[in-house]
Structures are given as structure tokens and as C-alpha cells.
Design an enzyme around this catalytic site. Structure first.
Site, PDB file in Angstrom:
ATOM      1  N   CYS A  88       0.613  -1.110  -0.073  1.00 39.96           N
ATOM      2  CA  CYS A  88      -0.055  -0.072  -0.031  1.00 39.96           C
ATOM      3  C   CYS A  88       0.840   1.192   0.062  1.00 39.96           C
ATOM      4  O   CYS A  88       1.944   1.307   0.766  1.00 39.96           O
ATOM      5  CB  CYS A  88      -0.874  -0.157   1.319  1.00 39.96           C
ATOM      6  SG  CYS A  88      -1.980   1.473   1.373  1.00 39.96           S
ATOM      7  N   GLU A 131      -8.806  -0.804  -2.600  1.00 40.99           N
ATOM      8  CA  GLU A 131      -9.441   0.754  -2.652  1.00 40.99           C
ATOM      9  C   GLU A 131     -10.803   0.932  -2.013  1.00 40.99           C
ATOM     10  O   GLU A 131     -10.865   1.800  -1.263  1.00 40.99           O
ATOM     11  CB  GLU A 131      -9.545   1.009  -4.085  1.00 40.99           C
ATOM     12  CG  GLU A 131      -8.071   1.092  -4.683  1.00 40.99           C
ATOM     13  CD  GLU A 131      -6.894   1.685  -4.051  1.00 40.99           C
ATOM     14  OE1 GLU A 131      -7.225   2.736  -3.237  1.00 40.99           O
ATOM     15  OE2 GLU A 131      -5.776   1.224  -4.036  1.00 40.99           O
ATOM     16  N   HIS A 134     -10.092   1.040   1.479  1.00 38.70           N
ATOM     17  CA  HIS A 134      -9.676   2.614   2.052  1.00 38.70           C
ATOM     18  C   HIS A 134     -10.931   3.598   2.194  1.00 38.70           C
ATOM     19  O   HIS A 134     -10.928   4.152   3.010  1.00 38.70           O
ATOM     20  CB  HIS A 134      -8.610   3.242   0.987  1.00 38.70           C
ATOM     21  CG  HIS A 134      -7.192   2.777   1.091  1.00 38.70           C
ATOM     22  ND1 HIS A 134      -6.444   3.083   2.038  1.00 38.70           N
ATOM     23  CD2 HIS A 134      -6.340   2.235   0.107  1.00 38.70           C
ATOM     24  CE1 HIS A 134      -5.251   2.718   2.023  1.00 38.70           C
ATOM     25  NE2 HIS A 134      -5.168   2.073   0.896  1.00 38.70           N
TER      26      HIS A 134
END
Length: 162
Positions: A88, A131, A134
Site C-alpha cells: 500500500c 481501494e 480505503h
């Protein structure tokens, strides 16, 4: 071209659930340009808005030379399983084997408000899940096996002291 600085753990924005985009404004168009410019670099597979300090549901990606984006993504389907290395940009230098679904499908919108679907297996599937995590305030370290997670957190704490 605007390449933005990437926020790293323990920045609190990485642990914040991102807000949906309700209106496509010039600021949203600029955000998409910044996301795609910033992800367009070798070794970068995906980049969420909160990784550049913006708490909105958007991400960009760079998979096999294709750079694109999606707004308001929702993970709607997963299947299969993969277990492989994951890293990441917000956790620089750490790569750990992480369990993910092999296939993922994400639905959202584009800059014209039209429905947009992204899906794929392998790296694409992993990136879509990463993603979306996130944007929900999670980093991939949250998915590690207990001992690996402890080791990663210990390593990060030692780097912050130096």
C-alpha cells in the site's frame, strides 16, 4: 498535471469513512485529474481519495497500463479466493500475503453521472477490494493474520520513533 502527496499511516484520514459525492463539480473533476495523475506511476496499482487527503468516495487505478477512475464505488460481488503479496502506498515498504477474493465487481459512476462498472480477477480484483477498503476507513494491514499484523504494527511503530 498535479501529483499529490500520499498520506501514510497513522494519518487519521485513512481511518475515516469517506463521504459520497453528491454533485459533479469542477472540484470533483480536479480531484479525478489529481487521482489519475498521481496513480500514473510504475508500481502504483490504485489510489483512493483519502490517501491524498480528500474524504470523498473516489479512487483511481493503474492496472496493466490502463489508468482510470470511479466515483462512489460499491463492492457488489466477490468470488473465489487468492492469497498473495499486497502492499500500500500509505504503508510504504511493507508487503504481506493477504487473503482476498479472486474476483471483484464494483459499481459507481463516472464524471457524467453515468453508471460505471469495474470488475476483474487477480490483481484487478485485489485492487478493487483494497481501494474500497480505503474508502471505508480500512488499510490492508487490518486483513492480515494475527501474527503478521502484530509484526507489521511493531515495525511501523519502530519507524515512527526514528
Amino acid at each position: 498535471m498535479s501529483i499529490r502527496e500520499i498520506r501514510c499511516v497513522p494519518d487519521p484520514i485513512l481511518r475515516t469513512v469517506c463521504d459520497p459525492i453528491t454533485t459533479i463539480t469542477p472540484a470533483i473533476r480536479s480531484l479525478v485529474r489529481d487521482l489519475t495523475d498521481t496513480v500514473d506511476d510504475p508500481g502504483r496499482a490504485g489510489l483512493s481519495a483519502n490517501q491524498i487527503g480528500v474524504g470523498l468516495r473516489a479512487f483511481s487505478f493503474n492496472i496493466e497500463g490502463k489508468v482510470d477512475y470511479i466515483l462512489n464505488p460499491r463492492l457488489v460481488k466477490t468470488s473465489g479466493e487468492q492469497y498473495g503479496d499486497e502492499g500500500c502506498l500509505s504503508v510504504p515498504g511493507l508487503w504481506y500475503k493477504t487473503r482476498r477474493a479472486d474476483y471483484a465487481r464494483v459499481e459507481g459512476i463516472d464524471l457524467n453521472g453515468h453508471k460505471k462498472v469495474l470488475e476483474g480477477h487477480g490483481l484487478m480484483g485485489r485492487m478493487l477490494q483494497h481501494e474500497c477498503d480505503h474508502l471505508d476507513g480500512h488499510v490492508y494491514l487490518d486483513r492480515l493474520e494475527k501474527e503478521e499484523r502484530r509484526a507489521a504494527l511493531r515495525y511501523m511503530r519502530s519507524r515512527q520513533k526514528n
